[in-house]
Design an enzyme around this catalytic site. Structure first.
Site, PDB file in Angstrom:
ATOM      1  CB  SER A 202      -0.940   0.009   1.207  1.00 19.24           C
ATOM      2  OG  SER A 202      -1.803  -1.100   1.175  1.00 19.24           O
ATOM      3  CG  HIS A 248      -2.133   3.746   3.357  1.00 15.85           C
ATOM      4  ND1 HIS A 248      -3.491   3.501   3.324  1.00 15.85           N
ATOM      5  CD2 HIS A 248      -1.540   2.526   3.289  1.00 15.85           C
ATOM      6  CE1 HIS A 248      -3.704   2.202   3.233  1.00 15.85           C
ATOM      7  NE2 HIS A 248      -2.531   1.585   3.215  1.00 15.85           N
TER       8      HIS A 248
END
Length: 297
Positions: A202, A248
């Protein structure tokens, strides 16, 4: 409507680049006379050539003209026959590791995930990045355990990675992906509890989001679709449990910085600015890793 202006020959719109029809241009290839935009024109001994003439692909052309360079991507990379090859390889590596995680004992997964220190006090830690297992900052980027996790990440990688790889070129695209993924890992290492295990691509995927925004800006394209998708992803990041928002955000910031440098570097110093920015981001990443390691030990 201004009828007087519309009737003048010099008020007609300029032709579009033969490779990018949406870009008007007054520049033409000195060999085939096709219109070319500033991103397609290649310096030659006389004037500018289009990528096809520079590579000798234009019918009737004898070959590359003296002084002409190879056709380049938007960021200055070499044009590849398969512009999505690196993306396919990255997806293949992630899928291969996922299959291995499912087939092998749990100890295999435990050796790949990102973890600061383990086991927790009062036990003496023997595993984790702080204990010298720095490789975990990289292996975690290619590791998934749940089918929905790898499915979402690989679908996003396919849709974002292809256009970015085509615009950047293979080497620059791979550098963007790895730097973004590493930055995401380091932010998770820095800000999460040392006993929290994280995994997944991610951070690298959010880095592609940041670079895609830079690409849309570079092409003066409509940024609303990528902004909407990014906002939805961030909402999902901060509202769902068991998601590392640190990874993230770290990947997104690194990807935006590197992507902007890749796509907006001045032509005369392009390579220096592009890889210099990657080096600076890596320097920050190493510094944060050392800082966190000192804190934990």
């Amino acid at each position: 409507m201004d009828h007087a202006a519309a009737g003048r020959p010099d008020a007609q719109s300029l032709p579009g680049c033969y490779r990018h029809p949406d870009r008007e241009t007054g520049i033409r290839c000195t060999r085939c006379e096709r219109p070319i935009c500033t991103d397609c024109m290649i310096n030659a001994s006389v004037g500018f050539h289009c990528p096809d003439c520079a590579a000798g692909r234009t019918p009737g052309a004898a070959g590359p003209a003296p002084g002409a360079s190879r056709p380049r991507t938007l960021a200055g990379g070499a044009v590849a026959a398969d512009p999505s090859l690196v993306t396919k390889i990255l997806i293949g590596i992630n899928v291969a590791v996922f299959i291995a995680v499912q087939a092998l004992p749990d100890s295999f997964l435990a050796d790949l995930v990102l973890i600061g220190r383990w086991p927790p006090a009062p036990f003496v830690p023997t595993e984790g990045v702080a204990e010298g297992e720095w490789y975990r900052l990289v292996t975690t980027v290619f590791t998934h355990q749940e089918i929905w996790h790898i499915g979402f990440n690989m679908i996003t990688l396919w849709f974002l990675g292809g256009p970015l790889e085509e615009a950047l070129g293979r080497a620059r695209y791979l550098a963007l992906y790895l730097v973004s993924g590493l930055a995401g890992s380091v932010f998770a290492y820095l800000l999460e509890a040392p006993t929290t295990a994280t995994l997944g691509a991610s951070g690298a995927i959010f880095g592609l989001f940041g670079a895609t925004a830079a690409l849309m800006r570079r092409r003066n394209a409509d940024m609303r679709p990528v902004v909407i998708l990014l906002v939805i992803s961030l909402i999902f990041t901060f509202t769902r449990e068991n998601i590392s928002w640190q990874a993230h955000v770290g990947g997104l910031v690194a990807g935006a910085v590197v992507g902007w440098a890749m796509l907006h570097a001045p032509r005369e110093r392009r390579t220096l600015v592009q890889y210099g920015t990657c080096a600076l981001v890596l320097l920050v990443v190493v510094g944060l890793t050392l800082l966190r390691t000192v804190q934990l030990t």
